[in-house]
Design an enzyme around this catalytic site. Structure first.
Site, PDB file in Angstrom:
ATOM      1  N   HIS A 182       2.576   1.638   0.988  1.00 20.15           N
ATOM      2  CA  HIS A 182       1.583   0.813   0.303  1.00 20.15           C
ATOM      3  C   HIS A 182       0.753   1.565  -0.727  1.00 20.15           C
ATOM      4  O   HIS A 182      -0.034   0.970  -1.444  1.00 20.15           O
ATOM      5  CB  HIS A 182       0.631   0.176   1.325  1.00 20.15           C
ATOM      6  CG  HIS A 182      -0.289   1.176   1.968  1.00 20.15           C
ATOM      7  ND1 HIS A 182       0.105   1.983   2.992  1.00 20.15           N
ATOM      8  CD2 HIS A 182      -1.577   1.510   1.696  1.00 20.15           C
ATOM      9  CE1 HIS A 182      -0.907   2.765   3.345  1.00 20.15           C
ATOM     10  NE2 HIS A 182      -1.933   2.509   2.573  1.00 20.15           N
TER      11      HIS A 182
HETATM   12  C1  UD1 Z   1      -6.623   0.384   1.944  1.00 18.48           C
HETATM   13  C2  UD1 Z   1      -7.190   1.809   1.893  1.00 18.48           C
HETATM   14  C3  UD1 Z   1      -6.105   2.808   2.234  1.00 18.48           C
HETATM   15  C4  UD1 Z   1      -5.424   2.450   3.549  1.00 18.48           C
HETATM   16  C5  UD1 Z   1      -4.919   1.012   3.478  1.00 18.48           C
HETATM   17  C6  UD1 Z   1      -4.268   0.586   4.764  1.00 18.48           C
HETATM   18  C7  UD1 Z   1      -8.961   2.182   0.228  1.00 18.48           C
HETATM   19  C8  UD1 Z   1      -9.274   2.827  -1.057  1.00 18.48           C
HETATM   20  N1  UD1 Z   1      -7.670   2.133   0.562  1.00 18.48           N
HETATM   21  O1  UD1 Z   1      -5.638   0.283   0.936  1.00 18.48           O
HETATM   22  O2  UD1 Z   1      -6.676   4.094   2.359  1.00 18.48           O
HETATM   23  O3  UD1 Z   1      -4.362   3.336   3.757  1.00 18.48           O
HETATM   24  O4  UD1 Z   1      -6.039   0.160   3.209  1.00 18.48           O
HETATM   25  O5  UD1 Z   1      -3.737  -0.692   4.658  1.00 18.48           O
HETATM   26  O6  UD1 Z   1      -9.854   1.738   0.912  1.00 18.48           O
HETATM   27  N2  UD1 Z   1      -4.563  -7.479   0.460  1.00 18.48           N
HETATM   28  C9  UD1 Z   1      -4.155  -8.635   1.056  1.00 18.48           C
HETATM   29  N3  UD1 Z   1      -4.682  -8.959   2.277  1.00 18.48           N
HETATM   30  C10 UD1 Z   1      -5.560  -8.159   2.926  1.00 18.48           C
HETATM   31  C11 UD1 Z   1      -5.981  -6.987   2.292  1.00 18.48           C
HETATM   32  C12 UD1 Z   1      -5.468  -6.637   1.076  1.00 18.48           C
HETATM   33  O7  UD1 Z   1      -3.362  -9.385   0.518  1.00 18.48           O
HETATM   34  O8  UD1 Z   1      -5.971  -8.500   4.040  1.00 18.48           O
HETATM   35  C13 UD1 Z   1      -3.983  -7.099  -0.847  1.00 18.48           C
HETATM   36  C14 UD1 Z   1      -4.813  -7.544  -2.017  1.00 18.48           C
HETATM   37  O9  UD1 Z   1      -3.958  -7.897  -3.038  1.00 18.48           O
HETATM   38  C15 UD1 Z   1      -5.573  -6.315  -2.398  1.00 18.48           C
HETATM   39  C16 UD1 Z   1      -4.567  -5.216  -2.062  1.00 18.48           C
HETATM   40  O10 UD1 Z   1      -3.883  -5.702  -0.905  1.00 18.48           O
HETATM   41  O11 UD1 Z   1      -5.974  -6.329  -3.716  1.00 18.48           O
HETATM   42  C17 UD1 Z   1      -5.150  -3.885  -1.773  1.00 18.48           C
HETATM   43  O12 UD1 Z   1      -6.112  -3.965  -0.734  1.00 18.48           O
HETATM   44  P1  UD1 Z   1      -7.270  -2.848  -0.628  1.00 18.48           P
HETATM   45  O13 UD1 Z   1      -8.100  -3.073   0.566  1.00 18.48           O
HETATM   46  O14 UD1 Z   1      -7.981  -2.760  -1.935  1.00 18.48           O
HETATM   47  O15 UD1 Z   1      -6.448  -1.501  -0.496  1.00 18.48           O
HETATM   48  P2  UD1 Z   1      -5.179  -1.118   0.396  1.00 18.48           P
HETATM   49  O16 UD1 Z   1      -4.042  -0.878  -0.518  1.00 18.48           O
HETATM   50  O17 UD1 Z   1      -4.971  -2.077   1.512  1.00 18.48           O
END
Ligand code: UD1
Length: 381
Positions: A209
């Site tokens: 991811h």
């Molecule tokens: C976050 C953490 C990362 C961790 C990862 C585990 C930061 C900077 N990054 O990354 O260290 O390894 O979580 O999963 O905090 N999204 C969904 N549903 C959700 C959550 C996210 O669809 O419940 C999608 C959205 O499009 C969002 C993207 O995932 O924009 C990224 O989510 P985000 O929380 O910003 O970062 P992660 O890549 O999940």
């Protein structure tokens, strides 16, 4: 009675707060669980509260996704309100996600003591948002709870006084040990057709991811091309993060994967070629899947630690790791994202099995106990 706020926001936080919440509860110390809402899908959040037998969050901030500044800023604004209202004696944050740094910063500015669990890890790669989060959180925290001697050294080198550093072990491993037997009862292997008449097939598990692996089409395509070659030997099972699923679609890479699990009802009847993609799994199913794998390929941090304890070979698809102890003592090899390297390392493992199986010091299931011991000694005397 001391007032503690325990913060969680994203998937890797939940397995870290579970043993802390449990330990505090056992000792009759109340705590308020604040969920920032950084992760909000049921598969990324709710499932974990159920699997880890965590009490429901007392406060849900519902911040959701956004750019880094947007997300961090929104969490700070909402969490400051919580702190002003509750006036806690201590805020505990875990890991290295945006929720970690945002809540630590909001609390520190209100002069509320902050404890950081999993402090001191460093990849020395500031292009990773997590590295920025780790450094900042450590420097504004009052209690730094570490998982290994490397972390202690990193913190001392950065000028953090030894009196703030407590080497207590690894709370993720507390959770793994607590739920290992329950995970053995999960039926995920039968559901995926990996176990038939009690006989287990060989398979690999993939998680992916990080923006560095999934945000550029060529990189993601290269990883899938390597893993599709591996899948000619053994199936590659990929519970995919929502962001990666979205990238597979937007880069039109669907033809490189086979959708299984909840994505496809008749999946067991279909011929499964290529990487098997499915929605994210809960903690219990994933632990069972990982603990029977021939090899795990990942860009996650926590999985490098879990495979070390399970004695399962791990290939880390990154150029560095903030958890070098898993390479030195455990089963982890850092291979980057070059397709040929991934493939040759995978084949090597299939032939020769894992290297190294030492259990790092204090990864013994008692880290939360040590943490609460330190905190009660400080706050209750
Ligand atoms: C976050 C953490 C990362 C961790 C990862 C585990 C930061 C900077 N990054 O990354 O260290 O390894 O979580 O999963 O905090 N999204 C969904 N549903 C959700 C959550 C996210 O669809 O419940 C999608 C959205 O499009 C969002 C993207 O995932 O924009 C990224 O989510 P985000 O929380 O910003 O970062 P992660 O890549 O999940």
């Amino acid at each position: 009675m001391m007032k503690i706020v325990l913060v969680a926001g994203a998937r890797p936080n939940f397995m870290k707060i579970a043993p802390l919440s449990n330990e505090l509860q056992k000792r009759g110390i109340g705590c308020t669980i604040v969920h920032t809402g950084q992760h909000y899908d049921d598969t990324m959040s709710k499932t974990f509260f159920k699997d880890l037998q965590l009490p429901q969050p007392d406060i849900y901030l519902g911040v959701g996704s956004g750019t880094h500044a947007e997300q961090t800023g929104k969490i700070m604004i909402e969490f400051e309100r919580v702190c002003l209202q509750l006036k806690p004696d201590l805020v505990i944050v875990v890991g290295d996600v945006n929720s970690t740094v945002a809540c630590a910063l909001a609390a520190a500015k209100l002069c509320i003591p902050v404890a950081h669990v999993e402090a001191g890890l460093r990849s020395f790669d500031r292009s990773m948002p997590e590295e920025i989060n780790r450094i900042l959180t450590d420097h504004i925290s009052d209690y730094l709870f570490t998982t290994c001697e490397d972390a202690n050294k990193n913190l001392r080198k950065e000028g953090i006084p030894s009196s703030k550093i407590f080497f207590v072990g690894n709370v993720m491993i507390d959770t793994l040990k607590r739920f290992f037997d329950l995970a053995r009862e999960s039926d995920i292997l039968d559901k995926l057709g990996l176990k038939k008449d009690g006989k287990l097939s060989k398979y690999a598990v993939l998680t992916l991811h990080r923006p560095s692996n999934v945000d550029q089409k060529d990189v993601l395509k290269g990883i899938f091309s390597a893993l599709n070659r591996l899948s000619k030997k053994i199936p590659v099972i990929f519970p995919a993060h929502p962001r990666t699923l979205e990238r597979i679609k937007s880069f039109a890479l669907d033809n490189m994967v086979t959708y299984v699990g909840k994505f496809s009802r008749n999946d067991l009847k279909k011929s499964k070629k290529n990487v098997w993609v499915m929605p994210p799994l809960g903690y219990i199913d994933f632990l069972n899947l990982m603990s029977h794998a021939s090899v795990v390929l990942t860009d996650s941090g926590g999985i490098q630690e879990e495979t070390t304890i399970l004695g399962i070979p791990c290939l880390t698809l990154r150029d560095n790791t903030e958890r070098p102890i898993t390479v030195r003592e455990g089963t982890n090899i850092v291979v980057g994202n070059d397709p040929e390297r991934i493939l040759s390392a995978s084949f090597d493992i299939l032939e020769n099995g894992p290297h190294g199986k030492k259990i790092p010091k204090f990864w013994d299931g008692k880290a939360a106990d040590r943490i609460v011991e330190v905190l009660t000694a400080r706050f209750m005397t």
